[in-house]
Design a protein around this motif. Structure first.
Motif, PDB file in Angstrom:
ATOM      1  N   ALA A  97       0.805  -1.242   0.045  1.00  0.00           N
ATOM      2  CA  ALA A  97      -0.137  -0.079  -0.490  1.00  0.00           C
ATOM      3  C   ALA A  97       0.802   1.092  -0.593  1.00  0.00           C
ATOM      4  O   ALA A  97       0.583   2.223  -0.590  1.00  0.00           O
ATOM      5  CB  ALA A  97      -0.941   0.150   1.562  1.00  0.00           C
ATOM      6  N   ALA A  98       1.865   1.379   0.781  1.00  0.00           N
ATOM      7  CA  ALA A  98       3.046   2.109   0.348  1.00  0.00           C
ATOM      8  C   ALA A  98       4.130   2.412  -0.669  1.00  0.00           C
ATOM      9  O   ALA A  98       4.753   3.055  -0.774  1.00  0.00           O
ATOM     10  CB  ALA A  98       3.547   2.501   1.489  1.00  0.00           C
ATOM     11  N   GLY A  99       3.963   1.755  -1.270  1.00  0.00           N
ATOM     12  CA  GLY A  99       4.261   1.979  -2.910  1.00  0.00           C
ATOM     13  C   GLY A  99       5.281   0.453  -2.724  1.00  0.00           C
ATOM     14  O   GLY A  99       6.560   0.879  -3.665  1.00  0.00           O
ATOM     15  N   GLY A 100       5.976  -0.056  -2.127  1.00  0.00           N
ATOM     16  CA  GLY A 100       6.422  -1.011  -1.974  1.00  0.00           C
ATOM     17  C   GLY A 100       6.204  -2.502  -3.139  1.00  0.00           C
ATOM     18  O   GLY A 100       5.252  -2.923  -3.305  1.00  0.00           O
ATOM     19  N   ARG A 101       7.647  -3.504  -3.081  1.00  0.00           N
ATOM     20  CA  ARG A 101       7.200  -4.240  -3.889  1.00  0.00           C
ATOM     21  C   ARG A 101       8.098  -5.720  -3.289  1.00  0.00           C
ATOM     22  O   ARG A 101       8.627  -5.202  -1.883  1.00  0.00           O
ATOM     23  CB  ARG A 101       7.418  -4.273  -5.016  1.00  0.00           C
ATOM     24  N   ALA A 102       7.820  -6.825  -3.615  1.00  0.00           N
ATOM     25  CA  ALA A 102       8.283  -8.021  -2.989  1.00  0.00           C
ATOM     26  C   ALA A 102       8.252  -9.480  -4.313  1.00  0.00           C
ATOM     27  O   ALA A 102       7.742  -9.343  -5.029  1.00  0.00           O
ATOM     28  CB  ALA A 102       6.999  -8.576  -2.367  1.00  0.00           C
ATOM     29  N   VAL A 103       9.849  -9.837  -3.295  1.00  0.00           N
ATOM     30  CA  VAL A 103       9.480 -10.861  -4.820  1.00  0.00           C
ATOM     31  C   VAL A 103      10.147 -11.951  -4.072  1.00  0.00           C
ATOM     32  O   VAL A 103      10.354 -12.080  -2.754  1.00  0.00           O
ATOM     33  CB  VAL A 103      10.840  -9.883  -5.378  1.00  0.00           C
ATOM     34  N   THR A 104       9.897 -13.170  -5.026  1.00  0.00           N
ATOM     35  CA  THR A 104      10.193 -14.061  -3.876  1.00  0.00           C
ATOM     36  C   THR A 104      11.534 -14.844  -5.075  1.00  0.00           C
ATOM     37  O   THR A 104      11.284 -14.221  -6.202  1.00  0.00           O
ATOM     38  CB  THR A 104       9.147 -15.235  -4.506  1.00  0.00           C
ATOM     39  N   GLY A 105      12.691 -16.292  -4.320  1.00  0.00           N
ATOM     40  CA  GLY A 105      13.028 -16.788  -5.326  1.00  0.00           C
ATOM     41  C   GLY A 105      14.250 -16.044  -5.790  1.00  0.00           C
ATOM     42  O   GLY A 105      14.629 -14.819  -5.049  1.00  0.00           O
ATOM     43  N   ALA A 106      15.945 -17.109  -5.198  1.00  0.00           N
ATOM     44  CA  ALA A 106      17.501 -17.109  -5.272  1.00  0.00           C
ATOM     45  C   ALA A 106      17.139 -15.436  -6.445  1.00  0.00           C
ATOM     46  O   ALA A 106      17.784 -14.717  -6.328  1.00  0.00           O
ATOM     47  CB  ALA A 106      17.741 -17.844  -5.312  1.00  0.00           C
ATOM     48  N   GLN A 107      16.617 -15.668  -7.540  1.00  0.00           N
ATOM     49  CA  GLN A 107      16.436 -14.583  -8.965  1.00  0.00           C
ATOM     50  C   GLN A 107      16.854 -13.251  -8.376  1.00  0.00           C
ATOM     51  O   GLN A 107      17.534 -12.276  -8.206  1.00  0.00           O
ATOM     52  CB  GLN A 107      16.487 -15.192 -10.217  1.00  0.00           C
ATOM     53  N   GLY A 108      15.647 -12.978  -8.356  1.00  0.00           N
ATOM     54  CA  GLY A 108      15.433 -11.709  -8.361  1.00  0.00           C
ATOM     55  C   GLY A 108      15.194 -11.380  -6.506  1.00  0.00           C
ATOM     56  O   GLY A 108      15.924  -9.841  -6.884  1.00  0.00           O
ATOM     57  N   GLY A 109      15.787 -11.854  -5.406  1.00  0.00           N
ATOM     58  CA  GLY A 109      16.009 -11.597  -4.332  1.00  0.00           C
ATOM     59  C   GLY A 109      17.346 -11.291  -4.161  1.00  0.00           C
ATOM     60  O   GLY A 109      17.437  -9.838  -3.743  1.00  0.00           O
ATOM     61  N   VAL A 110      18.094 -11.734  -5.734  1.00  0.00           N
ATOM     62  CA  VAL A 110      19.823 -11.447  -5.579  1.00  0.00           C
ATOM     63  C   VAL A 110      19.811  -9.831  -5.446  1.00  0.00           C
ATOM     64  O   VAL A 110      20.742  -8.706  -5.384  1.00  0.00           O
ATOM     65  CB  VAL A 110      20.455 -12.962  -5.750  1.00  0.00           C
ATOM     66  N   ARG A 111      19.347  -9.654  -6.523  1.00  0.00           N
ATOM     67  CA  ARG A 111      18.766  -8.738  -7.684  1.00  0.00           C
ATOM     68  C   ARG A 111      19.309  -7.885  -6.737  1.00  0.00           C
ATOM     69  O   ARG A 111      19.651  -6.561  -7.079  1.00  0.00           O
ATOM     70  CB  ARG A 111      18.418  -9.044  -9.079  1.00  0.00           C
ATOM     71  N   ALA A 112      17.811  -7.777  -6.015  1.00  0.00           N
ATOM     72  CA  ALA A 112      17.443  -6.681  -5.792  1.00  0.00           C
ATOM     73  C   ALA A 112      18.487  -6.111  -4.447  1.00  0.00           C
ATOM     74  O   ALA A 112      18.668  -5.269  -3.787  1.00  0.00           O
ATOM     75  CB  ALA A 112      16.419  -7.006  -5.090  1.00  0.00           C
ATOM     76  N   VAL A 113      18.917  -7.282  -3.719  1.00  0.00           N
ATOM     77  CA  VAL A 113      20.052  -6.961  -2.799  1.00  0.00           C
ATOM     78  C   VAL A 113      20.955  -6.530  -3.136  1.00  0.00           C
ATOM     79  O   VAL A 113      21.761  -5.483  -2.830  1.00  0.00           O
ATOM     80  CB  VAL A 113      19.878  -8.397  -2.176  1.00  0.00           C
ATOM     81  N   GLU A 114      21.600  -6.971  -4.177  1.00  0.00           N
ATOM     82  CA  GLU A 114      23.136  -6.172  -4.696  1.00  0.00           C
ATOM     83  C   GLU A 114      22.607  -4.839  -5.159  1.00  0.00           C
ATOM     84  O   GLU A 114      23.393  -4.192  -5.014  1.00  0.00           O
ATOM     85  CB  GLU A 114      22.928  -6.717  -6.095  1.00  0.00           C
ATOM     86  N   ARG A 115      21.104  -4.835  -5.368  1.00  0.00           N
ATOM     87  CA  ARG A 115      21.237  -3.263  -5.807  1.00  0.00           C
ATOM     88  C   ARG A 115      20.701  -2.272  -4.185  1.00  0.00           C
ATOM     89  O   ARG A 115      20.218  -1.035  -4.785  1.00  0.00           O
ATOM     90  CB  ARG A 115      19.985  -3.058  -7.054  1.00  0.00           C
TER      91      ARG A 115
END
Length: 479
Positions: A97-115
């Motif tokens: 509701a605040a504009g955040g997003r959620a991802v699952t799985g290693a590939q999308g998760g690693v990309r989000a963390v690296e950025r």
């Protein structure tokens, strides 16, 4: 004073408090404090990239609600869900509701963390045991270039003992709620916690008066330091006896005396074969080459540093332990120690081993002591009926019936020859002034660590540590 409570105690307090509050209030309090700490670390929230590592427990919920607060301030927030089916429903809804997003799985998760500029560790709560699972390890490795904030405690550490039994998060800061947890204050877990920030969520009235762990601070130590009165003389201030050194290790005697002279006692007596070396360096010392029992009146003994392991050393140790005044046993004295003799003493006894010596006393491997320091120091205190001071980067002080104490001032640079001799003399001197063993050991470790810190992050000598003790004593006394 910092105080900490066990997981069981914290959970009981939380249940009692939640029964008095509207549903969700406690998590919102925790999330508000977490978000504020994250904002402080970021400096500028608007436009920052934040990744939330979200597990299935309440820590994941705290992270999600904190992420929602940061998203409302303009941060780009991505929640990486390690257990999507069990993520906190309300927190996830608030984040989206605040504009955040959620991802699952290693590939999308690693990309989000690296950025990410900042990564929030909400993987495992205070009840977690063992190291991180492979998927979590991969995400944590991806966070190496970002600031990492742990929710309540770094995932993978044991909240009660400070043990690390596998891969664990290394945080730049840990935001903990309600009270400190013992593991945050004790190595090896303390090294994973980074800077600590305590958020008050209202647990105080529901926590017992006696904590599980204590860490003294300046004001506590200042209140314990002995101070001479107008009618004091050197004998009223206390006399400490030092039984240390040998023909092979005369320096141990000199260093123990150096610590003792800075510990508040009115006089230092030395009994042993290194009298010439001691008097040459410290002419104010009262020396004798005879047995300790013939040295004259003392209010406390220190025995063991550099003593050797021959018959003469055994006789000196036995002589000290037969006395009716407090005694501190260190180094060679620990190797010669008869447990039955210690338990039979009516006067107080303080043992000050490092991990190797503690392992020998407990019949364990050194690695077992180093990985479970809380259990080891408590076992020493209980088995021998003493005050046990376990040296290390976080020195621990235990007695059979009081909260564990952890010293917050230690530094790895104190791992140098002779530093333990200085600590023994300092602590023995505090014993001689009348401080109980637990307080003498705690204050001695505090001042000793502080003196080493004043020398900076560089190789130090034990002589230099002893020379800084008066300076830190004065600074602590003056607040």
């Amino acid at each position: 004073m910092r105080t900490g409570y066990s997981v069981e105690t914290v959970r009981a307090a939380e249940r009692a408090l939640m029964a008095e509050l509207p549903e969700g209030t406690l998590m919102q309090r925790a999330a508000a404090g977490l978000a504020a700490a994250c904002a402080d670390l970021l400096g500028r929230v608007y436009g920052a990239r934040v990744a939330l590592l979200v597990g299935s427990g309440d820590n994941g919920g705290d992270a999600l609600y904190a992420g929602a607060r940061l998203a409302r301030r303009g941060a780009g927030v991505t929640a990486v869900l390690l257990a999507p089916d069990r993520a906190h429903t309300g927190g996830l809804r608030a984040l989206r509701a605040a504009g955040g997003r959620a991802v699952t799985g290693a590939q999308g998760g690693v990309r989000a963390v690296e950025r990410a500029d900042l990564v929030v560790d909400g993987i495992v709560g205070i009840g977690g045991k063992g190291g991180l699972r492979p998927e979590a390890q991969e995400l944590v490795r991806a966070a190496e270039g970002a600031l990492v904030v742990a929710v309540d405690l770094p995932s993978g550490i044991d909240a009660d003992t400070g043990e690390v039994r596998g891969a664990a998060v290394r945080a730049d800061a840990t935001v903990t709620f309600g009270t400190y947890k013992p593991g945050l204050l004790v190595d090896p877990a303390r090294e994973h916690a980074g800077a600590l920030r305590l958020v008050d969520i209202g647990l105080g009235p529901w926590l017992p008066a006696a904590p599980d762990i204590e860490a003294l601070q300046h004001a506590d130590v200042a209140g314990l330091l002995p101070r001479p009165e107008a009618e004091s003389d050197k004998y009223r201030r206390g006399v400490v006896g030092i039984v240390a050194g040998s023909a092979r290790y005369p320096g141990a005697a000199v260093l123990a005396v150096a610590g003792a002279l800075a510990g508040g006692a009115g006089a230092v007596r030395y009994a042993g074969p290194a009298a010439d070396a001691v008097i040459a360096r410290f002419p104010e010392t009262l020396v004798t080459t005879g047995p300790p029992s013939k040295a004259g009146r003392v209010q406390a003994w220190v025995v063991g540093p550099g003593l050797g392991d021959g018959a003469e050393a055994e006789r000196a140790l036995a002589d000290v332990l037969e006395s009716d005044v407090p005694a501190l046993v260190d180094a060679d004295g620990l190797r010669l120690l008869d447990p039955a003799t210690v338990r039979a003493r009516t006067a107080e006894t303080v043992l000050t081993p490092h991990a190797g010596e503690a392992a020998a006393l407990l019949g364990l491997a050194r690695e077992e002591v180093e990985s479970a320091r809380v259990e080891a120091v408590r076992a020493l205190a209980a088995r021998f009926g003493v005050t046990a001071l376990l040296k290390g980067s976080t020195t621990l002080v235990a007695t059979p019936a009081t909260p564990l104490r952890v010293n917050p001032t230690g530094t790895p640079w104190l791992a140098t020859a002779g530093s333990g001799d200085v600590l023994s003399g300092l602590t023995g001197s505090l014993l001689a002034t009348g401080l109980p063993g637990r307080d003498a050991a705690s204050v001695g470790a505090y001042l000793h660590g502080l003196a080493a810190r004043r020398l900076g992050a560089a190789p130090i000598t034990s002589v230099a540590v002893a020379e800084r003790l008066r300076e830190v004593w004065r600074d602590v006394s003056n607040g």
